[in-house]
Motif scaffolding. Sequence first.
Motif, PDB file in Angstrom:
ATOM      1  N   GLY A 152       0.794  -1.225   0.000  1.00 23.65           N
ATOM      2  CA  GLY A 152       0.000   0.000   0.000  1.00 23.65           C
ATOM      3  C   GLY A 152       0.825   1.273   0.000  1.00 23.65           C
ATOM      4  N   CYS A 153       2.124   1.145  -0.167  1.00 27.14           N
ATOM      5  CA  CYS A 153       3.034   2.300  -0.167  1.00 27.14           C
ATOM      6  C   CYS A 153       2.845   3.172   1.073  1.00 27.14           C
ATOM      7  CB  CYS A 153       2.858   3.114  -1.453  1.00 27.14           C
ATOM      8  SG  CYS A 153       3.319   2.222  -2.929  1.00 27.14           S
ATOM      9  N   GLU A 154       2.795   2.527   2.228  1.00 28.13           N
ATOM     10  CA  GLU A 154       2.599   3.244   3.488  1.00 28.13           C
ATOM     11  C   GLU A 154       3.897   3.743   4.105  1.00 28.13           C
ATOM     12  OE1 GLU A 154       0.363   0.655   5.994  1.00 28.13           O
ATOM     13  OE2 GLU A 154      -1.298   0.493   4.586  1.00 28.13           O
ATOM     14  N   LEU A 155       5.023   3.136   3.727  1.00 32.01           N
ATOM     15  CA  LEU A 155       6.293   3.561   4.308  1.00 32.01           C
ATOM     16  C   LEU A 155       6.667   4.955   3.813  1.00 32.01           C
ATOM     17  CD1 LEU A 155       8.380   0.288   3.981  1.00 32.01           C
ATOM     18  CD2 LEU A 155       7.391   1.251   6.062  1.00 32.01           C
ATOM     19  N   GLU A 156       7.156   5.773   4.744  1.00 33.81           N
ATOM     20  CA  GLU A 156       7.588   7.126   4.392  1.00 33.81           C
ATOM     21  C   GLU A 156       9.099   7.285   4.455  1.00 33.81           C
ATOM     22  OE1 GLU A 156       5.394   9.734   6.965  1.00 33.81           O
ATOM     23  OE2 GLU A 156       3.481   9.237   6.007  1.00 33.81           O
ATOM     24  N   SER A 157       9.761   6.406   5.195  1.00 31.11           N
ATOM     25  CA  SER A 157      11.217   6.484   5.331  1.00 31.11           C
ATOM     26  C   SER A 157      11.775   5.086   5.539  1.00 31.11           C
ATOM     27  CB  SER A 157      11.621   7.350   6.531  1.00 31.11           C
ATOM     28  OG  SER A 157      11.230   8.680   6.343  1.00 31.11           O
ATOM     29  N   ILE A 158      13.070   4.970   5.264  1.00 29.35           N
ATOM     30  CA  ILE A 158      13.779   3.705   5.451  1.00 29.35           C
ATOM     31  C   ILE A 158      15.083   4.004   6.183  1.00 29.35           C
ATOM     32  CG2 ILE A 158      14.865   1.748   4.298  1.00 29.35           C
ATOM     33  CD1 ILE A 158      13.110   2.495   1.831  1.00 29.35           C
TER      34      ILE A 158
END
Length: 144
Positions: free
Chosen positions: A126-132
């Motif tokens: 769902g492309c929920e990640l904002e950073s890695i």
Amino acid sequence: RCNPYALAARRNLFSAIPNFVIVPGDNDWSECADYDITSNTDPIRELWRNTFVQTAPFDQFTEDFPRGSRPVISRKNGNPEIFYFKHNKIAFIGLNRVDGESYISNVAKPDMNAKWIKDKLGEDKGCELESIVIMAHAVLKKEC
């Protein structure tokens, strides 16, 4: 450094720190006399894994993070020092990347670190990640 007593001393030092995770470095096993680069396991590597990633308090977080959540650490089967967890839309990835040659990066096909990153980030449908955040002892290869 390549013996049970040195690892036990470090374990005792780190055990008091809540929510502690660790990634391996050169001195943890790859520079030890019985290290076998052609295999994914050897006595010193297994001792390190048993000391720092497969037993409490290092196998999972011991206290809640801010706002009351406690992420679950996902560990790679056969390589529990490689881990992943999410918190507040941030992916945290711990890799086994030492400065020099190692089984993980130079012998295993495909590179286990690169595959772990690809697989774990691929779970974010769902492309929920904002950073890695990637944690490793040494610079990642360009392929990662």
